[in-house]
Motif scaffolding. Structure first.
Motif, PDB file in Angstrom:
ATOM      1  N   ASN A  47       0.833  -1.209   0.000  1.00  0.00           N
ATOM      2  CA  ASN A  47       0.000   0.000   0.000  1.00  0.00           C
ATOM      3  C   ASN A  47       0.864   1.254   0.000  1.00  0.00           C
ATOM      4  O   ASN A  47       0.572   2.230  -0.718  1.00  0.00           O
ATOM      5  CB  ASN A  47      -0.928   0.007   1.220  1.00  0.00           C
ATOM      6  CG  ASN A  47      -2.014  -1.038   1.086  1.00  0.00           C
ATOM      7  OD1 ASN A  47      -2.250  -1.556  -0.019  1.00  0.00           O
ATOM      8  ND2 ASN A  47      -2.666  -1.383   2.182  1.00  0.00           N
ATOM      9  N   GLU A  48       1.942   1.203   0.801  1.00  0.00           N
ATOM     10  CA  GLU A  48       2.841   2.366   0.846  1.00  0.00           C
ATOM     11  C   GLU A  48       3.501   2.596  -0.508  1.00  0.00           C
ATOM     12  O   GLU A  48       3.604   3.725  -0.990  1.00  0.00           O
ATOM     13  CB  GLU A  48       3.918   2.152   1.927  1.00  0.00           C
ATOM     14  CG  GLU A  48       3.396   2.426   3.343  1.00  0.00           C
ATOM     15  CD  GLU A  48       4.356   1.961   4.429  1.00  0.00           C
ATOM     16  OE1 GLU A  48       3.864   1.630   5.513  1.00  0.00           O
ATOM     17  OE2 GLU A  48       5.590   1.935   4.153  1.00  0.00           O
ATOM     18  N   ALA A  49       3.931   1.490  -1.136  1.00  0.00           N
ATOM     19  CA  ALA A  49       4.571   1.591  -2.457  1.00  0.00           C
ATOM     20  C   ALA A  49       3.597   2.196  -3.464  1.00  0.00           C
ATOM     21  O   ALA A  49       3.956   3.071  -4.265  1.00  0.00           O
ATOM     22  CB  ALA A  49       5.042   0.218  -2.912  1.00  0.00           C
ATOM     23  N   ARG A  50       2.335   1.743  -3.391  1.00  0.00           N
ATOM     24  CA  ARG A  50       1.334   2.267  -4.341  1.00  0.00           C
ATOM     25  C   ARG A  50       1.094   3.758  -4.097  1.00  0.00           C
ATOM     26  O   ARG A  50       0.956   4.543  -5.038  1.00  0.00           O
ATOM     27  CB  ARG A  50       0.025   1.499  -4.219  1.00  0.00           C
ATOM     28  CG  ARG A  50       0.110   0.138  -4.892  1.00  0.00           C
ATOM     29  CD  ARG A  50      -0.954  -0.757  -4.365  1.00  0.00           C
ATOM     30  NE  ARG A  50      -2.086  -0.889  -5.252  1.00  0.00           N
ATOM     31  CZ  ARG A  50      -3.230  -1.464  -4.882  1.00  0.00           C
ATOM     32  NH1 ARG A  50      -3.363  -1.917  -3.662  1.00  0.00           N
ATOM     33  NH2 ARG A  50      -4.209  -1.564  -5.735  1.00  0.00           N
ATOM     34  N   ALA A  51       1.023   4.104  -2.788  1.00  0.00           N
ATOM     35  CA  ALA A  51       0.814   5.524  -2.473  1.00  0.00           C
ATOM     36  C   ALA A  51       1.954   6.368  -3.019  1.00  0.00           C
ATOM     37  O   ALA A  51       1.764   7.516  -3.439  1.00  0.00           O
ATOM     38  CB  ALA A  51       0.690   5.696  -0.963  1.00  0.00           C
ATOM     39  N   ASN A  52       3.153   5.809  -3.046  1.00  0.00           N
ATOM     40  CA  ASN A  52       4.324   6.522  -3.588  1.00  0.00           C
ATOM     41  C   ASN A  52       4.485   6.331  -5.094  1.00  0.00           C
ATOM     42  O   ASN A  52       5.532   6.644  -5.651  1.00  0.00           O
ATOM     43  CB  ASN A  52       5.612   6.023  -2.896  1.00  0.00           C
ATOM     44  CG  ASN A  52       5.615   6.363  -1.429  1.00  0.00           C
ATOM     45  OD1 ASN A  52       4.979   7.336  -1.023  1.00  0.00           O
ATOM     46  ND2 ASN A  52       6.291   5.562  -0.622  1.00  0.00           N
ATOM     47  N   LYS A  53       3.480   5.723  -5.710  1.00  0.00           N
ATOM     48  CA  LYS A  53       3.487   5.419  -7.149  1.00  0.00           C
ATOM     49  C   LYS A  53       4.676   4.534  -7.552  1.00  0.00           C
ATOM     50  O   LYS A  53       5.159   4.562  -8.675  1.00  0.00           O
ATOM     51  CB  LYS A  53       3.471   6.723  -7.977  1.00  0.00           C
ATOM     52  CG  LYS A  53       2.296   7.635  -7.655  1.00  0.00           C
ATOM     53  CD  LYS A  53       1.815   8.340  -8.914  1.00  0.00           C
ATOM     54  CE  LYS A  53       0.612   9.224  -8.753  1.00  0.00           C
ATOM     55  NZ  LYS A  53      -0.387   8.890  -7.784  1.00  0.00           N
ATOM     56  N   ASP A  54       5.151   3.733  -6.605  1.00  0.00           N
ATOM     57  CA  ASP A  54       6.232   2.782  -6.889  1.00  0.00           C
ATOM     58  C   ASP A  54       5.588   1.446  -7.299  1.00  0.00           C
ATOM     59  O   ASP A  54       5.538   0.496  -6.526  1.00  0.00           O
ATOM     60  CB  ASP A  54       7.109   2.632  -5.633  1.00  0.00           C
ATOM     61  CG  ASP A  54       8.246   1.641  -5.835  1.00  0.00           C
ATOM     62  OD1 ASP A  54       8.931   1.365  -4.842  1.00  0.00           O
ATOM     63  OD2 ASP A  54       8.401   1.121  -6.959  1.00  0.00           O
ATOM     64  N   PHE A  55       5.029   1.434  -8.526  1.00  0.00           N
ATOM     65  CA  PHE A  55       4.253   0.262  -8.936  1.00  0.00           C
ATOM     66  C   PHE A  55       5.127  -0.963  -9.173  1.00  0.00           C
ATOM     67  O   PHE A  55       4.654  -2.089  -9.090  1.00  0.00           O
ATOM     68  CB  PHE A  55       3.394   0.599 -10.154  1.00  0.00           C
ATOM     69  CG  PHE A  55       2.382   1.669  -9.819  1.00  0.00           C
ATOM     70  CD1 PHE A  55       1.390   1.408  -8.870  1.00  0.00           C
ATOM     71  CD2 PHE A  55       2.433   2.937 -10.403  1.00  0.00           C
ATOM     72  CE1 PHE A  55       0.460   2.397  -8.520  1.00  0.00           C
ATOM     73  CE2 PHE A  55       1.512   3.911 -10.057  1.00  0.00           C
ATOM     74  CZ  PHE A  55       0.523   3.655  -9.109  1.00  0.00           C
ATOM     75  N   ALA A  56       6.408  -0.741  -9.473  1.00  0.00           N
ATOM     76  CA  ALA A  56       7.308  -1.890  -9.678  1.00  0.00           C
ATOM     77  C   ALA A  56       7.355  -2.715  -8.389  1.00  0.00           C
ATOM     78  O   ALA A  56       7.207  -3.938  -8.397  1.00  0.00           O
ATOM     79  CB  ALA A  56       8.705  -1.406 -10.048  1.00  0.00           C
ATOM     80  N   THR A  57       7.497  -2.007  -7.245  1.00  0.00           N
ATOM     81  CA  THR A  57       7.568  -2.724  -5.955  1.00  0.00           C
ATOM     82  C   THR A  57       6.222  -3.344  -5.597  1.00  0.00           C
ATOM     83  O   THR A  57       6.147  -4.512  -5.183  1.00  0.00           O
ATOM     84  CB  THR A  57       8.016  -1.749  -4.839  1.00  0.00           C
ATOM     85  OG1 THR A  57       9.267  -1.176  -5.226  1.00  0.00           O
ATOM     86  CG2 THR A  57       8.170  -2.461  -3.508  1.00  0.00           C
ATOM     87  N   SER A  58       5.144  -2.582  -5.778  1.00  0.00           N
ATOM     88  CA  SER A  58       3.831  -3.125  -5.375  1.00  0.00           C
ATOM     89  C   SER A  58       3.487  -4.357  -6.221  1.00  0.00           C
ATOM     90  O   SER A  58       2.991  -5.355  -5.691  1.00  0.00           O
ATOM     91  CB  SER A  58       2.743  -2.055  -5.466  1.00  0.00           C
ATOM     92  OG  SER A  58       2.499  -1.700  -6.798  1.00  0.00           O
ATOM     93  N   ASP A  59       3.793  -4.314  -7.517  1.00  0.00           N
ATOM     94  CA  ASP A  59       3.504  -5.486  -8.373  1.00  0.00           C
ATOM     95  C   ASP A  59       4.382  -6.676  -7.977  1.00  0.00           C
ATOM     96  O   ASP A  59       3.936  -7.818  -7.986  1.00  0.00           O
ATOM     97  CB  ASP A  59       3.728  -5.145  -9.852  1.00  0.00           C
ATOM     98  CG  ASP A  59       2.617  -4.240 -10.373  1.00  0.00           C
ATOM     99  OD1 ASP A  59       2.754  -3.718 -11.490  1.00  0.00           O
ATOM    100  OD2 ASP A  59       1.615  -4.059  -9.638  1.00  0.00           O
ATOM    101  N   LYS A  60       5.630  -6.363  -7.645  1.00  0.00           N
ATOM    102  CA  LYS A  60       6.560  -7.436  -7.262  1.00  0.00           C
ATOM    103  C   LYS A  60       6.027  -8.177  -6.017  1.00  0.00           C
ATOM    104  O   LYS A  60       6.039  -9.400  -5.970  1.00  0.00           O
ATOM    105  CB  LYS A  60       7.938  -6.814  -6.955  1.00  0.00           C
ATOM    106  CG  LYS A  60       9.050  -7.835  -6.733  1.00  0.00           C
ATOM    107  CD  LYS A  60      10.361  -7.066  -6.629  1.00  0.00           C
ATOM    108  CE  LYS A  60      11.434  -7.789  -5.878  1.00  0.00           C
ATOM    109  NZ  LYS A  60      12.046  -8.895  -6.339  1.00  0.00           N
TER     110      LYS A  60
END
Ligand code: AMP
Ligand code: ZN
Length: 493
Positions: free
Chosen positions: A456-469
């Motif tokens: 959720n934090e990654a998504r909030a930071n628009k770090d979609f690579a991490t959230s998808d991983k």
């Protein structure tokens, strides 16, 4: 009207070798005694199977409306290493080896026994007496047997005279043995033997100076024989003749045979109306036993810490696995069998979850009333849980058909289905509804929820690579994330 008036229960009586209609001595009341554990080590899964079989029987008798007094003892003295009544006391030996008080050993393994049974959702017995708490009663029975001439004293020990008993009664009737054959197949007595005949067994044993568990008696300091405690505790709480005596098949001889002999010698009548014996749990095709090391402990199954199974299994799954076999059949434990049981158990629980949401119609496409009676017929036939479970899966099939719009159910039938399923699944089989796959599942939930937070934090930071991983790698591990209005949840396959 209690259910037992309309449901005719039949039980397999080991004494007659037949299925008999169950008619308790006093209408509406049942007295049941089951030999409990010898508390010198952790109970293994084999022990649990026998106790679980009688927990199920206790549950069904109660379900039928009987008032049951269930007595299951704790053997905390007198069980010698060799069932023929020789060797060291199992509890004394453990105490000596571990430099503990015998009662410390007893306490430790009684607590373990209760913990395990609680995890398996056992109902507690009404009375759980201990052998050491009934020494006086045991001494009184010995006096009575001596008075009646069926026992003799030798060097401060007292032995039961099997030959004398067999003249007026029948020794061996439960196990189907003849005394002549037993005598022919046993070794001759040596000069050191105190017994007059090899079949005789100890009612009271003289305690040697090093023996730590000892009590005073009219014959000197000693301790009671193992068979005697069950006669003392069963008849004390259930009367001279009671309804059901249970235990594992391996206790039929000599333990139960000797119990019959003691009680008949003392009271002149048969102590038990129905003898019920549960069959063994095997591992690798061999009896699960403490002594051979061929065993697995329940906690090793719940945690997954063992070399036999590929994963952890929840207590309810293990219970379901046990209930899938008839209690008089041998059951072999294997990874494949537990995996199959887990699948079946989850399918049953899923159907139960679906049931309240089913839409009702003006007619049913299945005869639920007849189905309900089939469930009872299975249990009335000597507690046939595998047939009962087959019937429960017929209901699962119907629930799924209705859900898919391929079948219909009325309001009344839905109520009947819900009541019947709840009664058999939870009250009679003793299952609990759990998605818990083992003791480590709480930890798993904690770890996955932590990863969900990081995602959720990654998504909030628009770090979609991490959230998808995070999502993809969890999927690889068999953990599915589901994003919904309430947040993200997960399921395991
Ligand atoms: P114990 O603690 O040795 O006195 O045994 C307690 C109960 O467990 C008895 O009723 C035994 O018959 C039963 N038992 C022992 N081994 C097994 C087994 N492998 N499967 C089923 N029951 C067992
Ligand atoms: Zn017993």
């Amino acid at each position: 009207m209690p259910l037992y008036e309309t449901q005719q229960l039949k039980v397999y009586n080991s004494l007659s070798g037949k299925k008999e209609v169950f008619e308790p001595i006093s209408e509406g009341y049942v007295g049941m005694y089951v030999c409990g554990p010898t508390v010198y080590s952790n109970v293994h899964l084999g022990n649990c199977r026998t106790f679980m079989s009688f927990d199920m029987i206790f549950r069904y008798l109660r379900h039928l409306g009987y008032k049951v007094r269930y007595v299951r003892n704790i053997t905390d003295a007198g069980h010698l290493e060799d069932d023929a009544g020789e060797g060291e006391d199992k509890i004394s030996k453990k105490a000596r080896l571990e430099k503990l008080e015998p009662m410390e050993v007893v306490q430790r393994y009684t607590v373990d026994f209760h913990n395990i049974l609680q995890k398996f959702n056992f109902l507690p017995p009404n009375i759980e007496p201990t052998a050491t708490g009934h020494i006086i009663e045991q001494i009184e029975i010995i006096k009575e047997i001596l008075d009646k001439g069926f026992a003799y004293e030798k060097n401060s020990s007292v032995y039961f005279d099997v030959n004398k008993f067999n003249e007026a009664h029948e020794y061996g009737k439960l196990s189907g043995r003849k005394l002549e054959d037993m005598i022919a197949s046993t070794r001759e007595l040596t000069a050191q033997d105190e017994k007059e005949s090899p079949q005789d067994f100890a009612l009271w044993k003289r305690a040697e100076p090093q023996h730590i568990m000892r009590w005073p008696s009219p014959w000197g300091d000693g301790f009671p024989g193992w068979h005697l405690e069950c006669t003392a505790m069963s008849t004390k709480y259930l009367g001279d003749t009671f309804d059901i005596h249970g235990g594992g098949m391996d206790l039929k001889f000599p333990h139960h045979e000797c119990e019959i002999a003691q009680a008949e010698a003392c009271n002149g009548k048969a102590p038990v109306k129905y003898w019920l014996h549960a069959n063994m749990l095997t591992l690798n095709g061999k009896k699960m036993a403490k002594s051979t090391g061929n065993n697995i402990l329940p906690n090793e199954i719940f945690s997954g810490e063992n070399n036999i199974l590929s994963k952890a299994f929840a207590p309810a799954v293990v219970r379901f696995f046990m209930m899938q076999a008839h209690y008089t059949s041998i059951l072999d434990l294997s990874n494949e069998a537990l995996l199959a049981s887990e699948k079946g158990y989850l399918r049953l629980m899923e159907a139960l979850e679906q049931l309240p949401g089913l839409a009702t119609q003006s007619s049913s496409t299945f005869d639920f009333q007849a189905w309900k009676q089939k469930c009872y017929d299975a249990m009335n036939d000597d507690f046939n849980t595998p047939i009962l479970i087959a019937n429960l899966f017929e209901a699962v099939k119907q629930i799924n058909l209705i859900k898919e719009g391929k079948g219909t159910i009325t309001d009344a039938d839905k109520q009947l289905l819900e009541n019947t399923l709840n009664a058999f699944v939870f009250d009679v089989l003793g299952l609990v509804h759990t998605t818990n796959q083992g003791e480590d599942s709480e930890q798993l939930a904690g770890v996955v929820n932590l990863l969900i937070q990081l995602r959720n934090e990654a998504r909030a930071n628009k770090d979609f690579a991490t959230s998808d991983k995070i999502r993809d790698e969890l999927t690889e591990l068999g953990i599915q994330l589901k994003d919904g209005k309430e947040g993200t949840t997960f399921s395991t396959r």
